[in-house]
Scaffold this motif. Structure first.
Motif, PDB file in Angstrom:
ATOM      1  N   ASN C   7     -29.378  -1.703  -5.614  1.00 57.14           N
ATOM      2  CA  ASN C   7     -29.446  -0.898  -4.396  1.00 57.14           C
ATOM      3  C   ASN C   7     -29.476  -1.777  -3.155  1.00 57.14           C
ATOM      4  O   ASN C   7     -28.815  -1.479  -2.163  1.00 57.14           O
ATOM      5  CB  ASN C   7     -30.677   0.003  -4.431  1.00 57.14           C
ATOM      6  CG  ASN C   7     -30.410   1.335  -5.115  1.00 57.14           C
ATOM      7  OD1 ASN C   7     -30.282   2.358  -4.468  1.00 57.14           O
ATOM      8  ND2 ASN C   7     -30.293   1.321  -6.435  1.00 57.14           N
ATOM      9  N   GLY C   8     -30.254  -2.846  -3.222  1.00 59.60           N
ATOM     10  CA  GLY C   8     -30.367  -3.743  -2.068  1.00 59.60           C
ATOM     11  C   GLY C   8     -29.033  -4.369  -1.722  1.00 59.60           C
ATOM     12  O   GLY C   8     -28.612  -4.368  -0.560  1.00 59.60           O
ATOM     13  N   SER C  10     -26.092  -3.288  -2.562  1.00 59.00           N
ATOM     14  CA  SER C  10     -25.190  -2.235  -2.098  1.00 59.00           C
ATOM     15  C   SER C  10     -25.441  -1.905  -0.637  1.00 59.00           C
ATOM     16  O   SER C  10     -24.499  -1.734   0.145  1.00 59.00           O
ATOM     17  CB  SER C  10     -25.385  -0.958  -2.916  1.00 59.00           C
ATOM     18  OG  SER C  10     -25.217  -1.222  -4.270  1.00 59.00           O
ATOM     19  N   LEU C  11     -26.714  -1.820  -0.266  1.00 57.21           N
ATOM     20  CA  LEU C  11     -27.052  -1.468   1.113  1.00 57.21           C
ATOM     21  C   LEU C  11     -26.470  -2.495   2.078  1.00 57.21           C
ATOM     22  O   LEU C  11     -25.830  -2.145   3.075  1.00 57.21           O
ATOM     23  CB  LEU C  11     -28.573  -1.381   1.270  1.00 57.21           C
ATOM     24  CG  LEU C  11     -29.066  -0.983   2.655  1.00 57.21           C
ATOM     25  CD1 LEU C  11     -28.592   0.429   2.999  1.00 57.21           C
ATOM     26  CD2 LEU C  11     -30.577  -1.045   2.724  1.00 57.21           C
ATOM     27  N   ILE C  14     -22.748  -2.100   2.188  1.00 58.07           N
ATOM     28  CA  ILE C  14     -22.331  -0.906   2.921  1.00 58.07           C
ATOM     29  C   ILE C  14     -22.415  -1.148   4.426  1.00 58.07           C
ATOM     30  O   ILE C  14     -21.500  -0.814   5.178  1.00 58.07           O
ATOM     31  CB  ILE C  14     -23.216   0.302   2.506  1.00 58.07           C
ATOM     32  CG1 ILE C  14     -22.777   0.798   1.135  1.00 58.07           C
ATOM     33  CG2 ILE C  14     -23.154   1.410   3.533  1.00 58.07           C
ATOM     34  CD1 ILE C  14     -23.722   1.797   0.509  1.00 58.07           C
ATOM     35  N   LEU C  15     -23.514  -1.771   4.848  1.00 60.70           N
ATOM     36  CA  LEU C  15     -23.673  -2.020   6.285  1.00 60.70           C
ATOM     37  C   LEU C  15     -22.613  -2.999   6.774  1.00 60.70           C
ATOM     38  O   LEU C  15     -22.050  -2.850   7.863  1.00 60.70           O
ATOM     39  CB  LEU C  15     -25.078  -2.540   6.579  1.00 60.70           C
ATOM     40  CG  LEU C  15     -26.182  -1.520   6.316  1.00 60.70           C
ATOM     41  CD1 LEU C  15     -27.534  -2.100   6.656  1.00 60.70           C
ATOM     42  CD2 LEU C  15     -25.947  -0.248   7.106  1.00 60.70           C
ATOM     43  N   LEU C  17     -19.659  -3.462   5.456  1.00 59.52           N
ATOM     44  CA  LEU C  17     -18.378  -2.765   5.440  1.00 59.52           C
ATOM     45  C   LEU C  17     -18.252  -1.848   6.662  1.00 59.52           C
ATOM     46  O   LEU C  17     -17.205  -1.796   7.315  1.00 59.52           O
ATOM     47  CB  LEU C  17     -18.290  -1.948   4.149  1.00 59.52           C
ATOM     48  CG  LEU C  17     -16.912  -1.452   3.735  1.00 59.52           C
ATOM     49  CD1 LEU C  17     -15.977  -2.626   3.527  1.00 59.52           C
ATOM     50  CD2 LEU C  17     -17.028  -0.641   2.451  1.00 59.52           C
ATOM     51  N   ALA C  18     -19.336  -1.139   6.975  1.00 61.52           N
ATOM     52  CA  ALA C  18     -19.316  -0.229   8.125  1.00 61.52           C
ATOM     53  C   ALA C  18     -19.093  -1.016   9.410  1.00 61.52           C
ATOM     54  O   ALA C  18     -18.301  -0.623  10.265  1.00 61.52           O
ATOM     55  CB  ALA C  18     -20.621   0.557   8.195  1.00 61.52           C
ATOM     56  N   GLY C  21     -15.457  -2.274   9.465  1.00 62.68           N
ATOM     57  CA  GLY C  21     -14.486  -1.216   9.711  1.00 62.68           C
ATOM     58  C   GLY C  21     -14.538  -0.708  11.141  1.00 62.68           C
ATOM     59  O   GLY C  21     -13.510  -0.488  11.773  1.00 62.68           O
ATOM     60  N   ALA C  22     -15.757  -0.546  11.644  1.00 65.07           N
ATOM     61  CA  ALA C  22     -15.905   0.078  12.960  1.00 65.07           C
ATOM     62  C   ALA C  22     -15.488  -0.856  14.085  1.00 65.07           C
ATOM     63  O   ALA C  22     -15.028  -0.410  15.127  1.00 65.07           O
ATOM     64  CB  ALA C  22     -17.341   0.532  13.159  1.00 65.07           C
ATOM     65  N   THR C  23     -15.653  -2.148  13.886  1.00 65.43           N
ATOM     66  CA  THR C  23     -15.367  -3.066  14.995  1.00 65.43           C
ATOM     67  C   THR C  23     -13.977  -3.675  14.894  1.00 65.43           C
ATOM     68  O   THR C  23     -13.602  -4.475  15.729  1.00 65.43           O
ATOM     69  CB  THR C  23     -16.399  -4.201  15.030  1.00 65.43           C
ATOM     70  OG1 THR C  23     -16.376  -4.870  13.765  1.00 65.43           O
ATOM     71  CG2 THR C  23     -17.786  -3.679  15.294  1.00 65.43           C
ATOM     72  N   ARG C  24     -13.249  -3.291  13.861  1.00 70.89           N
ATOM     73  CA  ARG C  24     -11.899  -3.832  13.735  1.00 70.89           C
ATOM     74  C   ARG C  24     -11.049  -3.264  14.868  1.00 70.89           C
ATOM     75  O   ARG C  24     -10.887  -2.064  14.992  1.00 70.89           O
ATOM     76  CB  ARG C  24     -11.308  -3.444  12.381  1.00 70.89           C
ATOM     77  CG  ARG C  24     -10.358  -4.458  11.816  1.00 70.89           C
ATOM     78  CD  ARG C  24     -10.206  -4.213  10.347  1.00 70.89           C
ATOM     79  NE  ARG C  24      -9.969  -2.792  10.089  1.00 70.89           N
ATOM     80  CZ  ARG C  24      -8.757  -2.265   9.889  1.00 70.89           C
ATOM     81  NH1 ARG C  24      -7.701  -3.030   9.902  1.00 70.89           N
ATOM     82  NH2 ARG C  24      -8.625  -0.986   9.662  1.00 70.89           N
ATOM     83  N   ARG C  25     -10.525  -4.157  15.681  1.00 70.49           N
ATOM     84  CA  ARG C  25      -9.726  -3.732  16.821  1.00 70.49           C
ATOM     85  C   ARG C  25      -8.295  -3.468  16.382  1.00 70.49           C
ATOM     86  O   ARG C  25      -7.754  -4.182  15.551  1.00 70.49           O
ATOM     87  CB  ARG C  25      -9.718  -4.823  17.886  1.00 70.49           C
ATOM     88  CG  ARG C  25     -11.018  -4.908  18.656  1.00 70.49           C
ATOM     89  CD  ARG C  25     -11.105  -3.772  19.623  1.00 70.49           C
ATOM     90  NE  ARG C  25     -12.136  -4.065  20.628  1.00 70.49           N
ATOM     91  CZ  ARG C  25     -12.359  -3.281  21.652  1.00 70.49           C
ATOM     92  NH1 ARG C  25     -11.669  -2.198  21.821  1.00 70.49           N
ATOM     93  NH2 ARG C  25     -13.307  -3.572  22.521  1.00 70.49           N
TER      94      ARG C  25
END
Lengths: 330, 264, 350
Positions: C7-8, C10-11, C14-15, C17-18, C21-25
């Motif tokens: 779980n650790g 994975s967490l 996940i963070l 990856l997020a 993904g979110a900051t990819r220009r």
């Protein structure tokens, strides 16, 4: 076909129907070939964000309801929702400062608010876990979450009050607290997909632990459940899911409470079934409410988070009344 | 993981002390030994610490002292490993959710498989056997929340049986049962003991203890007052000392299962 | 333990990856096509930085959507009306000058994304009200978005005129519009003799909540040019204060500018009826229609006898528009202060 199998088929149909309808409904005319792709992209992003927010909240609802062994627990009980809202408000209040050239180049401006929400939620989570310590009782967690919520809400209230002297900021903060998923884009999706989809998948690893926890902590421990670990991770995953939901959809209430409750009579209380069912059900519910928000003609802005409650409360009452008539209080 | 082999030494509790959280010590150095093949009764007046001792043995209460099974210190084990060795039947359950009886019993297999895997054929067979043994096979698909008190207690026993743990600890397992179910339960316990299990039950009814247990431990004020073969413990003097009543040996009502087993 | 480790990890994954993904220009969005029209003269920069820090190319945009009530009339004065394809919904209300806005759809807010897109605009002029996510969606669709920033009255309006003039390659028209705006304000100011000026403040009352409007908002401009010395400003209040009854009693304004009906509500308040403006009753009260086209009428509550007038602060700068206005009207007019912390960074990119 048993009741549970039928429920899965209905869930998938409702979700698929929502996705198709969500792509077809909007102000723009899809027969305009020049703009069709743009419209569809916009609606797809909006749809995706609505679905993810709903899925996250409903799954988070199942997790906390399992953890607290109370079907009336809602994901906001941990204080992370209030923390996320406060984070968003703080970022909004600092918006001018943050945008006046000091905006980091790697962060898209539209993500400033979601990131504020996430930081707020994580800070709330850290506080919760620090205050409650390693093996606090569920009651301590519940009380701490409640008090943290109240604290964050009152700080948020202070900010709102201060902001009301500044017309535009006040309006922005009110808009933020009622905000929905419209205009959410692929950056939001990229942020939320791992947190919600993978987060739910990993949280599923505690499904059997949560089943065992239904029998009470002592019994769960006696059959080999590491109760402290379940509690820790149920809290962490609920916080992650609700943080993602607030970051992309604002305060969407009632989903975490209603969707699991509505599904239990059909798919049962076992988490291995209930969690994925809630994931689909939450997604379908918010997608359909967001379609409703689009088609109801209004002059102003119809806030998604309020409409989920307006639509959800009567459904919830109907389910309760039916359960009470059938003498089955789930 | 296969269940550990049952050695000769059995379950040994030495110097067990239990203190309530932020409260006084309630169990002051309890020693007891239980051996495979025997049914042990844990008796004593209200507040003697019977349930506390039992819960400490299950690992539900923090305690000082050592609890070993075949020489292995149970406190060194994880919850999962411990569940392979010790099964527990609580006096009553906190379960209110409409989980099916089969699912409840299947929870007994919790420690036997990983978080992701579905029940194996072996798991399913063990669960079915446990349902049969506890006489609740006909309730298997019923929601647990719709059962009567006696039915619930039998389901909890079935769950404990499904763990296949060599040690079975029961907290007043007969308190909600009618006479027939009491006899059935003791038949099951006897069978398990004959297969080599260690059975310790907190019991309220001294007549029941006399009738169905091999050895007894009489607790009073968190200490062991008497221990030994049941007829020596449930006897005039110990009972007078612990309960302040005189034990009168006389024939009263007695029950037995009809010949031919009588298991419905 | 293994499960917790899983779980650790994975967490963290996940963070990560997020975040990734979110900051990819995406590849920087280039505005399609060249803007037809006047080539930038030496006086006009090729790009401006707007209130959100975005670099916006200047040009003769042909399909312009205006999202706010301030930019609506400015845009209609700067370019051919046919180039304005939509104006803010507020401008669609019945209005003496409504004919200027007729024939084009009103857009309530940036949120009407698909409505805006269906007009195929090449420029959307927004204000700070618009949520960044909406503007991002418009930029995604290849539309140029220009944010005028916060709007706080005459000062920011003048800056808005200038920046829109630069943005649309119409600096001369913008200068004329600004001069005209200042002349008209100057005329208003000049029409009221200094000794007729009276102290007062703007106040609205909802329930028992008292809201003001002063420095940093357009309320104060309205008061100044109507010959009212803003008492709230003199007492150090800024923007849109919410007064306690005690604060209001401490100021005790001899005149309150409010909305129709609110004067009665104010003076019916058990502690506020002792205010000087209420003591005067309705004597001399004049109804000043503020926004007659919406039906909301401003009432003017005035005490008997005018208060002491305040000398005009500051002297007009020679050669400025203010000086021009003074020359025109033959009287000293108040200089118009431009916001020092201006939102529009008129950063020229040449």
């Amino acid at each position: 076909m048993n009741r549970s199998g039928l429920t899965w088929i209905i869930l998938l149909l409702v979700l698929t129907g929502g996705m198709i309808t969500g792509l077809l409904v909007g102000d723009g005319d899809l027969s305009d070939l020049a703009l069709r792709e743009t419209y569809l992209k916009l609606r797809l992003w909006r749809l995706g964000n609505a679905g993810l927010a709903g899925a996250a909240l409903a799954t988070g609802g199942v997790l906390v309801q399992g953890l607290f062994r109370n079907p009336l627990a809602s994901p906001s009980i941990l204080g992370t929702t209030a923390g996320a809202s406060l984070g968003g408000m703080v970022v909004l209040s600092l918006w001018n400062v943050l945008l006046a050239g000091s905006m980091p180049a790697w962060l898209p401006a539209e993500l400033l608010l979601p990131v504020g929400c996430l930081l707020g939620a994580w800070l709330a989570l850290m506080l919760l876990m620090t205050v409650t310590g390693r093996d606090a009782s569920v009651i301590t967690v519940l009380l701490t979450g409640f008090i943290l919520s109240s604290l964050f809400l009152s700080v948020g209230g202070l900010l709102t009050s201060f902001a009301s002297e500044d017309f535009e900021l006040g309006r922005a903060i009110v808009a933020f607290t009622l905000r929905g998923v419209e205009a959410k884009g692929r950056h939001h999706l990229a942020l939320a997909v791992p947190m919600v989809v993978l987060g739910t998948a990993v949280a599923m690893s505690w499904a059997r632990h949560l089943d065992a926890l239904l029998t009470g902590e002592d019994e769960a421990r006696s059959i080999g459940v590491d109760v402290v670990a379940v509690r820790r991770w149920a809290i962490i995953w609920t916080a992650t899911l609700t943080a993602a939901a607030v970051a992309i959809g604002g305060n969407i209430s009632f989903v975490g409470l209603m969707v699991p409750h509505a599904l239990r009579p059909f798919v049962g209380v076992e988490h291995r079934q209930l969690m994925p069912a809630a994931f689909l059900g939450g997604a379908a519910f918010v997608i359909w409410v967001d379609i409703l928000v689009r088609v109801v003609p209004t002059r102003g802005h119809l806030p998604l988070g309020v409409v989920t409650r307006l639509v959800g409360a009567p459904i919830f009452l109907y389910l309760l009344a039916r359960a009470a008539r059938e003498g089955r209080m789930a | 993981m296969s269940p550990p082999s049952i050695g000769q030494r059995g379950l040994a509790v030495t110097g067990l002390r239990v203190r309530h959280r932020h409260g006084p010590e309630v169990v002051h150095g309890v020693d007891l030994q239980a051996h495979p093949g025997e049914v042990m009764g844990l008796v004593g007046p209200n507040g003697a610490g019977k349930t506390t001792v039992l819960k400490a043995m299950v690992g539900l209460l923090p305690s000082a002292g050592t609890i070993t099974l075949d020489g292995q210190d149970l406190s060194q084990l994880s919850a999962r490993e411990r569940a392979h060795r010790v099964a527990y039947v609580p006096q009553r359950t906190a379960l209110t959710a409409p989980l099916s009886v089969r699912s409840v019993v299947d929870l007994g297999r919790f420690a036997h498989r990983s978080s992701w895997s579905r029940p194996s054929a072996h798991d399913r067979a063990v669960v079915s056997q446990a349902l049969e043994d506890a006489n609740v096979a006909d309730l298997a698909e019923r929601p647990f929340s719709t059962l009567s008190g006696g039915e619930r207690q039998r389901v909890l026993l079935a769950r404990a049986l499904a763990t296949q743990a060599p040690v079975l600890l029961l907290d007043e397992p007969t308190s909600a049962l009618d006479v027939r179910q009491v006899l059935l339960l003791h038949t099951i316990l006897r069978t398990l003991a004959q297969r080599g299990s260690i059975i310790i039950a907190v019991l309220h009814d001294l007549a029941e203890v006399r009738e169905h247990t091999d050895r007894a431990v009489l607790l009073q004020d968190g200490q062991v007052q008497y221990t030994g073969p049941t007829p020596e413990v449930v006897a005039l003097e110990p009972v007078r000392a612990a309960y302040g009543v005189d034990l009168i040996e006389r024939a009263g009502l007695a029950y037995r299962l009809p010949t031919g087993g009588g298991v419905a | 333990m293994k499960l917790q480790l899983f779980n650790g990890i994975s967490l963290i994954g996940i963070l990560a990856l997020a975040t990734w993904g979110a900051t990819r220009r995406d590849a920087p969005q280039t505005v399609q096509g060249t803007i037809v029209g006047a080539a930038p003269s030496a006086a006009v920069p090729t790009a401006l930085t707007d209130a959100r820090g975005q670099t916006v190319p200047t040009g003769a945009y042909q399909r312009i959507v205006s999202l706010n009530i301030v930019s609506d009339p400015i845009l209609l004065s700067l370019v051919e009306p046919t180039r304005i394809v939509a104006v803010s919904e507020h401008s669609q209300e019945p209005h003496p000058e409504g004919y200027r806005y007729a024939g084009r759809p009103g857009v309530a807010r940036a949120a009407d994304l698909e409505t805006i897109l269906s007009l195929s605009p090449d420029l959307v002029v927004a204000s700070h009200f618009a949520d960044e996510a909406f503007l991002s969606r418009l930029r995604d669709a290849g539309i140029v978005v220009f944010d005028l920033g916060e709007m706080r009255g005459v000062g920011t309006t003048i800056l808005n005129i200038r920046s829109l003039g630069q943005l649309l390659h119409q600096p001369e028209r913008a200068a004329r519009l600004e001069a005209d705006y200042r002349m008209r304000l100057g005329a208003l100011d000049a029409a009221i003799p200094d000794d007729a000026e009276a102290p007062g403040l703007y106040l609205s009352i909802y329930g028992d909540s008292l809201f003001g409007g002063t420095t940093g908002s357009s309320y104060t401009d309205m008061l100044h040019f109507a010959g009212v010395d803003d008492l709230a400003e003199a007492h150090g209040y800024v923007e849109r204060p919410r007064y306690s009854p005690e604060q209001l009693l401490a100021i005790d304004p001899p005149m309150v500018i409010t909305q129709t009906g609110m004067g009665a509500t104010l003076c019916a308040h058990s502690t506020l009826q002792r205010l000087a403006c209420c003591q005067a009753g309705d004597r001399g009260a004049r109804q000043v229609p503020q926004r007659p086209w919406t039906g909301t009428r401003a009432g003017r509550l005035r005490s008997a006898g005018t208060g002491p007038s305040r000398p005009v602060a500051g002297q007009p700068r020679p050669g400025s528009f203010d000086a021009a206005a003074r020359d025109l009207h033959g009287v000293a007019v108040k200089p118009i202060p431009l916001p020092s912390s201006q939102n529009i960074l008129l950063e020229a990119h040449r």
